[in-house]
Motif scaffolding. Structure first.
Motif, short mmCIF file in Angstrom:
data_model
loop_
_atom_site.label_atom_id
_atom_site.label_comp_id
_atom_site.label_asym_id
_atom_site.label_seq_id
_atom_site.Cartn_x
_atom_site.Cartn_y
_atom_site.Cartn_z
N GLU A 81 0.98 -1.18 0.16
CA GLU A 81 0.03 -0.03 -0.08
C GLU A 81 1.01 1.38 0.08
O GLU A 81 0.63 2.19 -0.63
CB GLU A 81 -1.03 0.09 1.24
CG GLU A 81 -1.72 1.28 1.39
CD GLU A 81 -2.66 1.53 2.50
OE1 GLU A 81 -3.55 2.27 2.55
OE2 GLU A 81 -2.51 0.39 3.36
N TYR A 82 1.98 1.40 0.80
CA TYR A 82 2.86 2.53 0.76
C TYR A 82 3.35 2.81 -0.47
O TYR A 82 3.32 3.89 -0.98
CB TYR A 82 4.12 2.21 1.73
CG TYR A 82 4.91 3.32 2.23
CD1 TYR A 82 4.33 4.25 3.37
CD2 TYR A 82 6.10 3.62 1.45
CE1 TYR A 82 5.62 5.22 3.30
CE2 TYR A 82 6.68 4.65 1.51
CZ TYR A 82 6.64 5.33 2.83
OH TYR A 82 7.35 6.49 2.94
N ILE A 83 3.92 1.71 -1.39
CA ILE A 83 4.45 2.15 -2.48
C ILE A 83 3.51 2.30 -3.66
O ILE A 83 3.63 3.33 -4.32
CB ILE A 83 5.12 0.55 -2.93
CG1 ILE A 83 6.42 0.23 -2.28
CG2 ILE A 83 5.63 0.76 -4.65
CD1 ILE A 83 7.09 -1.10 -2.44
N ASP A 84 2.38 1.73 -3.34
CA ASP A 84 1.23 2.17 -4.22
C ASP A 84 0.95 3.84 -3.92
O ASP A 84 0.60 4.59 -5.05
CB ASP A 84 -0.13 1.27 -3.96
CG ASP A 84 -1.21 1.56 -4.89
OD1 ASP A 84 -1.20 1.57 -6.20
OD2 ASP A 84 -2.33 2.08 -4.22
N VAL A 85 0.63 4.15 -2.71
CA VAL A 85 0.14 5.47 -2.68
C VAL A 85 1.24 6.43 -3.17
O VAL A 85 0.87 7.41 -3.66
CB VAL A 85 -0.19 5.65 -1.11
CG1 VAL A 85 -0.59 7.09 -0.75
CG2 VAL A 85 -1.39 4.97 -0.86
N GLU A 86 2.51 5.92 -2.85
CA GLU A 86 3.79 6.97 -3.20
C GLU A 86 3.73 6.98 -4.76
O GLU A 86 3.98 8.20 -5.29
CB GLU A 86 4.98 6.33 -2.60
CG GLU A 86 6.07 7.16 -2.89
CD GLU A 86 7.36 6.44 -2.07
OE1 GLU A 86 8.24 6.99 -1.38
OE2 GLU A 86 7.57 5.35 -2.58
N ALA A 87 3.57 5.99 -5.48
CA ALA A 87 3.58 5.97 -6.99
C ALA A 87 2.41 6.91 -7.20
O ALA A 87 2.50 7.73 -8.50
CB ALA A 87 3.72 4.62 -7.36
N ARG A 88 1.10 6.81 -6.75
CA ARG A 88 0.09 7.49 -7.23
C ARG A 88 0.09 8.94 -7.11
O ARG A 88 -0.16 9.95 -7.98
CB ARG A 88 -1.21 6.95 -6.64
CG ARG A 88 -1.77 5.69 -7.02
CD ARG A 88 -2.59 4.90 -6.21
NE ARG A 88 -3.82 5.76 -6.27
CZ ARG A 88 -4.80 5.46 -5.45
NH1 ARG A 88 -4.80 4.50 -4.49
NH2 ARG A 88 -6.22 6.20 -5.52
#
Length: 277
Positions: free
Chosen positions: A146-153
């Motif tokens: 989730e952390y990587i996904d939010v950061e990428a978005r």
């Protein structure tokens, strides 16, 4: 004589061929060394990374740690002071604190937050204060994905926002400006929402949470007069309930009285008839 000359020529040719091979091998090694020497430091680094492969690439895991512990103590006030001291030493802080007084005991509930790397030490120190541990529950939630996904978005939407900002500078028609500003507003709202989620994750990852509940058993005095008062109160309540039960059974009571009256009347009538006879 002729054959001897042929043998000599063949020997010379073989010897020359061997010398040629040795010379060529030396030149090949020199060229390889020269090529390695001509590489720049950055090129050498790239070459080394290529040789190493991708096995050394790793992702830092993002973990949220939290837990609950409940235990009995000899002195709640002393334990409360010790907990605050431990939290201060570990660089944490106390979030919530509540106390409850009930018949036979005193109970405290404290929420503690400490840096993630000090969480296990906190649990050990708090456990050492207990006379008896009733329960202990520790959870570790991996939120790396989730952390990587939010950061990428966030990164992607900020790039789109920058492009819309450039388009807004070049827009000349009113409808174009209004459309771009509307899209920018929607993007900004999405970015702020994602950034809020990211801040929440960072906070929960960096600071672990432990909910601590501890209590002390207190023996209450006998209290003769208070118990007499309570007994009178309980007796009065029991009498009221008895009356309520009788009222709720009134049809059965009336029916019983009618039956008894009929039986008595029948016996009396039978007795009179016997006397006359």
């Amino acid at each position: 004589m002729f054959e001897r000359n042929i043998f000599t020529v063949k020997t010379l040719m073989l010897f020359s061929f061997i010398i040629f091979l040795v010379f060529a091998s030396c030149n090949s090694d020199d060229n390889r060394n020269n090529l390695s020497a001509d590489l720049t430091p950055s090129q050498k680094s790239v070459e080394n990374l290529s040789n190493q492969g991708s096995s050394n690439i790793s992702i830092e895991r993002k973990v949220i740690k939290e837990g609950n512990i409940r235990f009995e103590t000899d002195d709640v006030s002393k334990t409360q002071t010790e907990i605050k001291k431990i939290v201060s030493e570990l660089g944490g802080h106390i979030g919530n604190e509540n106390s409850f007084n009930y018949e036979g005991g005193i109970e405290y509930t404290i929420t503690v937050r400490v840096p993630e790397d000090k969480f296990n030490l906190l649990v050990d120190k708090i456990s050492s204060l207990a006379v008896k541990i009733d329960s202990k529950n520790i959870n570790a939630s991996d939120v790396t994905e989730e952390y990587i996904d939010v950061e990428a978005r966030i990164k992607t939407k900020k790039e789109i926002e920058a492009r819309y900002a450039e388009l807004l500078k070049k827009a000349s028609r009113v409808d174009e400006i209004l459309n771009i500003e509307r899209e920018l507003g929607n993007l900004r709202a999405e970015i702020e929402s994602l950034e809020g989620r990211m801040n929440y994750l960072k906070n929960r990852i960096s600071l672990s949470t432990l909910n601590i509940t501890f209590y002390e058993k207190v023996s209450a005095p006998f209290g003769f007069f208070s118990k007499v008062k309570q007994a009178l109160h309980n007796g009065w309540q029991a009498l009221l309930w008895f009356i309520i039960i009788l009222i709720s059974l009134w049809p059965f009571i009336i029916l019983t009285l009618i039956i008894l009256f009929a039986i008595l009347k029948y016996k009396k009538k039978k007795k009179l008839a016997k006397n006359y006879s």
